[in-house]
Design a protein around this motif. Structure first.
Motif: not given
Length: 731
Positions: A322-341
C-alpha cells in the motif's frame, strides 16, 4: 546395541539442554548427523507421543524413539546424504506433520559472512530479517538476526506457541539464522534471546522486519515476497537527470495520520491518501511530499520520531505494498516523496533494539554517549561497524525498495556534538579532546555518499541547527555530503520579525535581512515545519499581529516573501490555508475553513506562489548561488520595506518587493537594471486572495535614470502588508 547407543545417540546433557532451551548449538544436536558410519536423526517435538520420519518424496525412514518425555526423539535412519525431513507426529489428541528445520543447510554464505563481519554489506535487507523463499526443494521462510553475545536465539510466534525451545537458530559468527519450512506471508514472529548471563530477555521484534503488527501489538510480520509492479519509469528516468539545486523544490510536509481523516475519525489508508493527498498536493503546485516518519513506531504522539522498525512502513495505514502504491501514485502525478528518517536515537521499549542481546549492542554502553537526556532515548553506537551498516542499509532500503526521492535526516545536530544538551562532565571528548562526534560524522558521510552513488537524482536533507561547516558540501571536499540543509536561522529570525507589532518592526529590520548574509553558505531549504505549530506555539496565522484582516495580510506577505527568497521551500500541511488551531496529531486539519474567503484566498495564493516559483527560472535556478540574488533595497527599516532581484542565466529577472507595515505607499521608487515593462505576477493584496485589491494595474514601466548605481527605476504602489513579484517583460 548398548555400544551403538553410545556412538550415535545424543549425550544426556545435550538432550536436557535442548529440552530446557539452554543449548547454544541446536544444529549440532537436532536434525541429521553422521556419527561413526551411521546417520542419526533427532527431533524435539513437544506433545508428541510417537514420531515417524519421511523423506520429502514420502519414503518412510522409520519411527524415532522417545529419549525424553518432553518430546525429544531420535533414531538411526538409512539415508545416503543430508536432506530435508518430514516428521509425522501423533498423540492421543490427533496427528500432525512437522518439517524439520534442522535438516537444512545454511542460507547465508561465506561472502555474506565476510561482508557482514566487515560491516560493508549493502544488501543487509536481502539477507537479515524474514524472507519467504524456496530452499532445498521446499517453501518456507528464512530468519536471520545479529545477536553476537546471545547464548541462544529462537524464532517464536503463534506457529510454535511462542515456545523458544522449538526453533532455536544456528549461530554464524554472531548472525543467527534458521530456515523454517512451510511458514510464509503473514507469519507473526519475534525473537526469544538468552543473554550472556543466561537470562531470557523480553521478546524482541526483528530489527530488519519489513512489516510489523499494528500498535499496540509489536511483533514482526513475514512480508509478501511478491515484487511490486512500478509504473513510474518515466519519472525515475527524468529524476536521474536533475540537479535539484537548480530545480524547483516546493515541499508539502505531511503527517499522514492527521492530514485528513475518515468521518468516523479513523486513519485514511495508504490507498486513500494516494487518491486524496496526491491530487491535492499536485493541484497546489508542490514538487514534493515530505512524510513525517512512517517507519514503524509504537506511540502516536511521538509522530514517528521514536521509531522501532527502521525497515517497516507503519501498519497504521496499511501494508508495505500500500505504501508502494502511494509513492507510485505520487510519481505518476509528478510529485517526489521525501521521508523523515531518524538515525539519531531510538526508544528503549523492551521489544526494540535496547540491550538487544542482553548487552549494549546498538547503543553506547556509556550513558554519557548512549543516552539522550532530551528525549529519554538511546543513542546508536555509530563507531560500531555493524550498527553503522544497519543504519546505512535502512537509508538505502527506502530508495531501493520504495523508490523514494529523498531522506530528511532528523536531529543531525544531536549526532554531530558529543556535548549536545549536556553539562560539563556529562560527556566524553573525542580522541583529540574535542566535542565533535567523529564516528557520527564518518557514518553520515558514508550514508550520504552511498545514496548519491547508487540512486541518481535522489538527495539527502539535514535538519541541522548549528553552524557546522560544509553540511551540504560533498564528502570528497570534507563535507558531510548532504544535498541540502534546513535553514533554521531564517525560520527563527523571520518569524520573530513577523510576530512583532508592525510599528516596532523598524527596530528589528535585521531579523528580516540577516538570513541573506549566509544564504549561500549551504544549499538551504527554508522550513516552516510542524515544529513551528506545536507545543503552544500556535498556528502561523496566530503568530501574526493585528486584527483578523491584518493577520491574514501579514501571513500572505510573509509566505510570498519566503517564496521569493533564495532557497528551496517547505510548508507544513494546513498552513497553506491558514489553519487557525495549533496542529495536533490526534485530529484532522480543519478543512471546513476553506468555506471562508480569507482561508480560500490563502490557499489560492499558495497555489499561485508555487506556480510562479516553478515557472519563473529566476526564482529557482540560482536558489543556492549568490549570482541569482541582488539587493535593491535592503536598509529601509523605517518603512519595513525590502526589495531584491532574483536572476538566472538566460531568464527574465523577477523583482520581489515586500511592505511589512499596514501603511500603503504610493510612488515608492526602486532601482532596477532594465528599462521597460515589469508585469505583476504576484500581488498578495489581490482580491482573489481576499486582500484589499490595491496594486499597480498589472504592470509598471521602468524609466532610465542618470547617476545612480542602476540604470533604471520603477515607481510602485506598495499595498499594505503585501509582497509583489514583478517579472521583466522584454519588448
Amino acid at each position: 546395541m548398548g555400544l551403538n547407543k553410545e556412538i550415535w545417540q545424543a549425550e544426556s546433557r545435550d538432550v536436557e539442554n535442548i529440552v530446557a532451551g539452554r543449548h547454544g548449538d541446536a544444529f549440532g544436536i537436532l536434525g541429521l548427523h553422521e556419527v561413526g558410519g551411521h546417520w542419526a536423526l533427532r527431533a524435539f517435538i513437544p506433545h508428541a507421543e510417537s514420531v515417524e520420519a519421511f523423506t520429502l518424496s514420502g519414503e518412510s525412514l522409520g519411527p524415532l524413539y522417545p529419549r525424553h518425555g518432553a518430546g525429544f526423539f531420535e533414531g538411526k535412519v538409512e539415508v545416503s546424504e543430508r536432506q530435508p525431513i518430514r516428521f509425522h507426529a501423533h498423540n492421543a489428541g490427533g496427528e500432525w506433520d512437522v518439517f524439520d528445520p534442522y535438516s537444512f543447510g545454511p542460507v547465508l554464505g561465506p561472502l555474506d559472512d565476510y561482508y557482514l563481519g566487515e560491516g560493508t554489506h549493502l544488501r543487509l535487507f536481502d539477507k537479515l530479517g524474514a524472507h519467504e523463499m524456496e530452499f532445498e526443494g521446499i517453501h518456507g521462510t528464512h530468519f536471520a538476526v545479529w545477536a553476537p553475545n546471545a547464548l541462544r536465539v529462537s524464532v517464536v510466534g503463534p506457529f510454535n506457541q511462542w515456545d523458544g525451545r522449538r526453533h532455536p537458530m544456528r549461530n554464524r559468527n554472531g548472525i543467527w539464522e534458521v530456515f523454517i519450512p512451510v511458514l510464509g506471508t503473514g507469519t507473526i514472529y519475534k525473537y526469544e534471546i538468552v543473554g550472556p548471563d543466561g537470562k531470557v530477555l523480553p521478546l524482541k521484534a526483528d530489527p530488519l522486519a519489513r512489516q510489523a503488527e499494528l500498535r499496540p501489538r509489536s511483533a514482526s510480520v513475514v512480508p509478501d515476497p511478491t515484487p511490486f509492479t512500478w509504473t513510474d519509469a518515466r519519472y525515475m528516468e527524468e529524476r536521474a537527470t536533475k540537479d535539484w539545486r537548480r530545480t524547483p523544490m516546493s515541499i508539502y510536509e505531511v503527517h499522514l495520520g492527521s492530514w485528513r481523516r475518515r468521518p468516523d475519525g479513523s486513519f485514511l489508508t495508504y490507498d486513500q491518501l494516494a487518491e486524496q493527498l496526491v491530487p491535492y498536493a499536485a493541484d497546489m503546485g508542490y514538487t514534493h511530499l515530505e512524510f513525517m516518519p512512517i517507519t514503524e513506531h509504537p506511540f502516536d504522539p511521538s509522530w514517528g520520531y521514536q521509531p522501532t522498525g527502521l525497515f517497516a512502513p507503519t501498519a497504521r495505514f496499511g501494508d508495505p505494498a500500500g505504501f508502494a502504491r502511494l509513492v507510485n501514485a505520487a510519481h505518476e502525478a509528478g510529485l517526489g516523496v521525501i521521508l523523515d528518517w531518524v538515525p539519531a536515537h531510538f526508544p528503549t521499549d523492551d521489544f526494540g533494539l535496547s540491550y538487544f542481546d542482553g548487552t549494549a549492542l546498538y547503543e553506547h554502553a556509556d550513558p554519557r554517549q548512549g543516552f539522550h537526556p532530551d528525549w529519554n532515548t538511546a543513542i546508536y553506537n555509530f563507531g560500531r561497524k555493524e550498527v553503522a551498516a544497519f543504519l546505512t542499509n535502512s537509508a538505502l532500503y527506502w530508495f531501493e525498495v520504495f523508490h523514494i526521492d529523498g531522506l530528511r535526516v532528523d536531529a543531525v545536530a544531536s549526532m554531530l556534538y558529543l556535548d549536545y544538551s549536556r553539562q560539563p562532565g556529562q560527556w566524553v571528548p573525542n580522541q583529540h579532546g574535542g566535542n565533535e562526534n567523529l564516528e557520527a560524522v564518518a557514518f553520515l558521510q558514508r550514508v550520504n555518499a552511498e545514496v548519491y552513488r547508487q540512486f541518481p537524482g535522489a538527495f539527502m536533507i539535514a535538519e541541522e541547527s548549528t553552524s557546522w561547516p560544509g553540511v551540504s558540501q560533498p564528502t570528497y571536499t570534507g563535507g558531510l555530503g548532504f544535498g541540502f540543509k534546513w535553514n533554521m536561522g531564517f525560520m527563527n529570525d523571520t518569524l520573530r520579525f513577523m510576530s512583532r507589532n508592525s510599528i516596532h518592526r523598524r527596530y528589528h529590520h535585521h531579523d528580516l535581512t540577516f538570513g541573506l548574509v549566509y544564504a549561500f553558505s549551504e544549499n538551504f531549504v527554508l522550513p516552516l515545519s510542524h515544529d513551528e505549530v506545536v507545543h503552544g506555539k500556535g498556528a502561523l496565522l496566530s503568530k501574526m499581529p493585528g486584527d483578523d484582516w491584518q493577520q491574514f495580510a501579514n501571513l500572505r506577505a510573509y509566505l510570498a516573501f519566503m517564496w521569493g527568497h533564495p532557497g528551496k521551500k517547505l510548508l507544513f500541511m494546513g498552513q497553506e490555508f491558514a489553519q487557525r488551531e495549533e496542529w495536533s496529531e490526534s485530529r484532522s486539519l480543519d478543512w471546513w475553513l476553506l468555506d471562508s474567503a480569507p482561508h480560500e484566498g490563502m490557499r489560492r495564493l499558495m497555489a499561485d506562489l508555487n506556480a510562479a516559483y516553478r515557472s519563473l527560472p529566476a526564482l529557482h535556478e540560482r536558489d543556492c548561488e549568490p549570482d541569482g540574488f541582488e539587493w535593491l533595497i535592503g536598509n529601509d527599516h523605517t518603512n519595513s520595506v525590502t526589495a531584491w532581484l532574483r536572476k538566472a542565466e538566460g531568464a527574465d529577472p523577477v523583482l520581489v518587493v515586500s511592505n511589512f507595515t499596514p501603511v500603503p505607499r504610493s510612488g515608492y521608487k526602486i532601482p532596477v537594471p532594465l528599462t521597460g515593462r515589469w508585469v505583476e505576477r504576484i500581488n498578495t493584496d489581490a482580491g482573489w486572495y481576499a486582500g484589499g485589491n490595491t496594486g499597480n494595474q498589472g504592470a509598471v514601466t521602468a524609466y532610465p535614470v542618470e547617476g545612480r548605481h542602476l540604470p533604471a527605476e520603477v515607481e510602485l504602489f506598495l499595498p499594505p502588508l503585501a509582497t509583489l513579484f514583478l517579472k521583466y517583460e522584454p519588448a
